[in-house]
Design a protein around this motif. Structure first.
Motif, PDB file in Angstrom:
ATOM      1  N   THR A  12      -5.353   0.017  10.835  1.00  0.00           N
ATOM      2  CA  THR A  12      -6.306   0.266   9.752  1.00  0.00           C
ATOM      3  C   THR A  12      -7.724  -0.121  10.154  1.00  0.00           C
ATOM      4  O   THR A  12      -7.939  -1.042  10.952  1.00  0.00           O
ATOM      5  CB  THR A  12      -5.908  -0.489   8.472  1.00  0.00           C
ATOM      6  N   ASP A  13      -8.672   0.587   9.574  1.00  0.00           N
ATOM      7  CA  ASP A  13     -10.084   0.450   9.938  1.00  0.00           C
ATOM      8  C   ASP A  13     -10.762  -0.530   8.984  1.00  0.00           C
ATOM      9  O   ASP A  13     -11.042  -0.199   7.837  1.00  0.00           O
ATOM     10  CB  ASP A  13     -10.739   1.828   9.861  1.00  0.00           C
ATOM     11  N   ASP A  14     -11.036  -1.743   9.466  1.00  0.00           N
ATOM     12  CA  ASP A  14     -11.598  -2.762   8.576  1.00  0.00           C
ATOM     13  C   ASP A  14     -13.088  -2.569   8.307  1.00  0.00           C
ATOM     14  O   ASP A  14     -13.697  -3.339   7.567  1.00  0.00           O
ATOM     15  CB  ASP A  14     -11.314  -4.178   9.079  1.00  0.00           C
ATOM     16  N   SER A  15     -13.681  -1.515   8.886  1.00  0.00           N
ATOM     17  CA  SER A  15     -15.062  -1.194   8.533  1.00  0.00           C
ATOM     18  C   SER A  15     -15.131  -0.452   7.196  1.00  0.00           C
ATOM     19  O   SER A  15     -16.210  -0.301   6.616  1.00  0.00           O
ATOM     20  CB  SER A  15     -15.720  -0.336   9.624  1.00  0.00           C
ATOM     21  N   ILE A  16     -13.975  -0.006   6.707  1.00  0.00           N
ATOM     22  CA  ILE A  16     -13.920   0.686   5.415  1.00  0.00           C
ATOM     23  C   ILE A  16     -13.690  -0.361   4.330  1.00  0.00           C
ATOM     24  O   ILE A  16     -12.574  -0.864   4.145  1.00  0.00           O
ATOM     25  CB  ILE A  16     -12.797   1.741   5.391  1.00  0.00           C
ATOM     26  N   LYS A  17     -14.743  -0.721   3.648  1.00  0.00           N
ATOM     27  CA  LYS A  17     -14.664  -1.796   2.657  1.00  0.00           C
ATOM     28  C   LYS A  17     -14.220  -1.291   1.283  1.00  0.00           C
ATOM     29  O   LYS A  17     -13.711  -2.074   0.475  1.00  0.00           O
ATOM     30  CB  LYS A  17     -16.032  -2.487   2.515  1.00  0.00           C
ATOM     31  N   GLU A  18     -14.419  -0.024   1.026  1.00  0.00           N
ATOM     32  CA  GLU A  18     -14.101   0.542  -0.281  1.00  0.00           C
ATOM     33  C   GLU A  18     -12.608   0.885  -0.334  1.00  0.00           C
ATOM     34  O   GLU A  18     -12.103   1.665   0.471  1.00  0.00           O
ATOM     35  CB  GLU A  18     -14.958   1.791  -0.510  1.00  0.00           C
ATOM     36  N   ASP A  19     -11.899   0.270  -1.260  1.00  0.00           N
ATOM     37  CA  ASP A  19     -10.439   0.363  -1.275  1.00  0.00           C
ATOM     38  C   ASP A  19      -9.906   1.776  -1.447  1.00  0.00           C
ATOM     39  O   ASP A  19      -8.910   2.146  -0.801  1.00  0.00           O
ATOM     40  CB  ASP A  19      -9.858  -0.540  -2.373  1.00  0.00           C
ATOM     41  N   ASN A  20     -10.520   2.576  -2.312  1.00  0.00           N
ATOM     42  CA  ASN A  20      -9.997   3.930  -2.523  1.00  0.00           C
ATOM     43  C   ASN A  20      -9.979   4.730  -1.227  1.00  0.00           C
ATOM     44  O   ASN A  20      -8.972   5.365  -0.891  1.00  0.00           O
ATOM     45  CB  ASN A  20     -10.821   4.675  -3.591  1.00  0.00           C
ATOM     46  N   SER A  21     -11.080   4.689  -0.496  1.00  0.00           N
ATOM     47  CA  SER A  21     -11.142   5.396   0.792  1.00  0.00           C
ATOM     48  C   SER A  21     -10.145   4.815   1.783  1.00  0.00           C
ATOM     49  O   SER A  21      -9.452   5.549   2.501  1.00  0.00           O
ATOM     50  CB  SER A  21     -12.552   5.309   1.372  1.00  0.00           C
ATOM     51  N   PHE A  22     -10.081   3.493   1.823  1.00  0.00           N
ATOM     52  CA  PHE A  22      -9.182   2.802   2.751  1.00  0.00           C
ATOM     53  C   PHE A  22      -7.737   3.266   2.556  1.00  0.00           C
ATOM     54  O   PHE A  22      -7.045   3.627   3.518  1.00  0.00           O
ATOM     55  CB  PHE A  22      -9.293   1.292   2.514  1.00  0.00           C
ATOM     56  N   PHE A  23      -7.295   3.273   1.312  1.00  0.00           N
ATOM     57  CA  PHE A  23      -5.894   3.610   1.049  1.00  0.00           C
ATOM     58  C   PHE A  23      -5.632   5.108   1.085  1.00  0.00           C
ATOM     59  O   PHE A  23      -4.515   5.530   1.397  1.00  0.00           O
ATOM     60  CB  PHE A  23      -5.448   2.992  -0.274  1.00  0.00           C
ATOM     61  N   GLN A  24      -6.646   5.915   0.807  1.00  0.00           N
ATOM     62  CA  GLN A  24      -6.484   7.363   0.960  1.00  0.00           C
ATOM     63  C   GLN A  24      -6.229   7.716   2.420  1.00  0.00           C
ATOM     64  O   GLN A  24      -5.366   8.545   2.731  1.00  0.00           O
ATOM     65  CB  GLN A  24      -7.728   8.094   0.450  1.00  0.00           C
ATOM     66  N   ILE A  25      -6.971   7.078   3.313  1.00  0.00           N
ATOM     67  CA  ILE A  25      -6.787   7.333   4.744  1.00  0.00           C
ATOM     68  C   ILE A  25      -5.434   6.802   5.213  1.00  0.00           C
ATOM     69  O   ILE A  25      -4.727   7.458   5.981  1.00  0.00           O
ATOM     70  CB  ILE A  25      -7.945   6.720   5.558  1.00  0.00           C
ATOM     71  N   LEU A  26      -5.055   5.624   4.731  1.00  0.00           N
ATOM     72  CA  LEU A  26      -3.748   5.079   5.093  1.00  0.00           C
ATOM     73  C   LEU A  26      -2.631   6.026   4.657  1.00  0.00           C
ATOM     74  O   LEU A  26      -1.712   6.322   5.436  1.00  0.00           O
ATOM     75  CB  LEU A  26      -3.555   3.701   4.448  1.00  0.00           C
ATOM     76  N   GLU A  27      -2.711   6.507   3.437  1.00  0.00           N
ATOM     77  CA  GLU A  27      -1.648   7.405   2.965  1.00  0.00           C
ATOM     78  C   GLU A  27      -1.662   8.728   3.728  1.00  0.00           C
ATOM     79  O   GLU A  27      -0.602   9.298   4.001  1.00  0.00           O
ATOM     80  CB  GLU A  27      -1.760   7.647   1.466  1.00  0.00           C
ATOM     81  N   ALA A  28      -2.848   9.198   4.087  1.00  0.00           N
ATOM     82  CA  ALA A  28      -2.933  10.415   4.893  1.00  0.00           C
ATOM     83  C   ALA A  28      -2.249  10.219   6.241  1.00  0.00           C
ATOM     84  O   ALA A  28      -1.546  11.106   6.734  1.00  0.00           O
ATOM     85  CB  ALA A  28      -4.396  10.806   5.100  1.00  0.00           C
ATOM     86  N   ALA A  29      -2.443   9.045   6.833  1.00  0.00           N
ATOM     87  CA  ALA A  29      -1.788   8.736   8.112  1.00  0.00           C
ATOM     88  C   ALA A  29      -0.271   8.703   7.948  1.00  0.00           C
ATOM     89  O   ALA A  29       0.480   9.193   8.803  1.00  0.00           O
ATOM     90  CB  ALA A  29      -2.293   7.411   8.655  1.00  0.00           C
ATOM     91  N   LEU A  30       0.199   8.137   6.848  1.00  0.00           N
ATOM     92  CA  LEU A  30       1.630   8.091   6.580  1.00  0.00           C
ATOM     93  C   LEU A  30       2.197   9.496   6.374  1.00  0.00           C
ATOM     94  O   LEU A  30       3.249   9.846   6.916  1.00  0.00           O
ATOM     95  CB  LEU A  30       1.903   7.220   5.349  1.00  0.00           C
ATOM     96  N   LYS A  31       1.478  10.307   5.626  1.00  0.00           N
ATOM     97  CA  LYS A  31       1.919  11.690   5.404  1.00  0.00           C
ATOM     98  C   LYS A  31       1.899  12.491   6.705  1.00  0.00           C
ATOM     99  O   LYS A  31       2.729  13.378   6.915  1.00  0.00           O
ATOM    100  CB  LYS A  31       1.009  12.374   4.373  1.00  0.00           C
TER     101      LYS A  31
END
Length: 213
Positions: A12-31
């Motif tokens: 995960t990219d800790d430069s992304i401080k905004e949670d919505n973006s952070f978790f959207q990208i995480l879920e995209a990676a999972l998908k």
């Protein structure tokens, strides 16, 4: 311990401080097909790290993908993560194993062949060669890139899984796998992609196709 697929680790990219973006990208990676997730937070406070870790665990459980925590054994234990990834200057391996138990994943970063022959590396579930190529994602305390020649040298004697991180993208993934890595770990190749899910899927296909050749 169940068999772990190390083909594609999204760190995960800790430069992304905004949670919505952070978790959207995480879920995209999972998908998109990430096979293991590593939550890495280098600068946030413990409460924020814990909250992110809980949410990550929920998402990873939904997709039945293991979650490991970078460095922080306390966070890993607090959320019952699937494991931890430790570096050479973090908690000693034997202490981490005692705290985590034998059923959890423990990965260890190595940056040269001398670290890869030590007992800690032999005992770890996998090693992360860091960095394989130069990278801008981690800007401090980086060793010289090992390159493909360093990977090949370690592969000759290291029998457990090897995951490479550092400067990896779709155009060099094939040669990393072809030279002995079991998987790749990426940050910006997914987090900075225009379409993180598609980027993950493309990387996964390259790894799997090369690995079966």
């Amino acid at each position: 311990m169940p068999k772990v697929d190390y083909a594609l680790m999204y760190v995960t990219d800790d430069s992304i401080k905004e949670d919505n973006s952070f978790f959207q990208i995480l879920e995209a990676a999972l998908k998109g097909g990430a096979t293991i997730i590593q939550l890495r937070e280098k600068s946030c406070d413990t409460a924020t790290f814990y909250k992110r870790a809980l949410h990550c665990k929920t998402l990873c459980n939904t997709y039945k993908i293991p979650l490991i925590i970078n460095d922080r054994l306390d966070i890993a234990l607090a959320i019952d993560a699937d494991g931890v990834h430790i570096g050479q200057s973090d908690m000693p391996y034997d202490v981490a194993r005692r705290l985590m138990g034998n059923s959890k994943i423990i990965g260890l970063s190595v940056s040269n062949k001398y670290q890869a022959v030590k007992e800690d590396a032999k005992s770890a579930d996998y090693i992360g060669i860091s960095p394989i190529f130069s990278t801008n994602t981690k800007t401090t305390d980086l060793a010289e890139p090992l390159g493909l020649s360093g990977l090949k040298e370690i592969r000759e004697f290291y029998k457990k899984p090897i995951v490479c991180i550092g400067g990896i993208h779709k155009d060099n993934t094939k040669e990393i796998i072809a030279n002995g890595a079991d998987g790749i770990a990426v940050v910006s190749a997914i987090s900075k992609a225009d379409n993180p899910e598609a980027a993950t899927s493309e990387l996964k296909k390259i790894v799997c196709k090369t690995g079966t050749n």
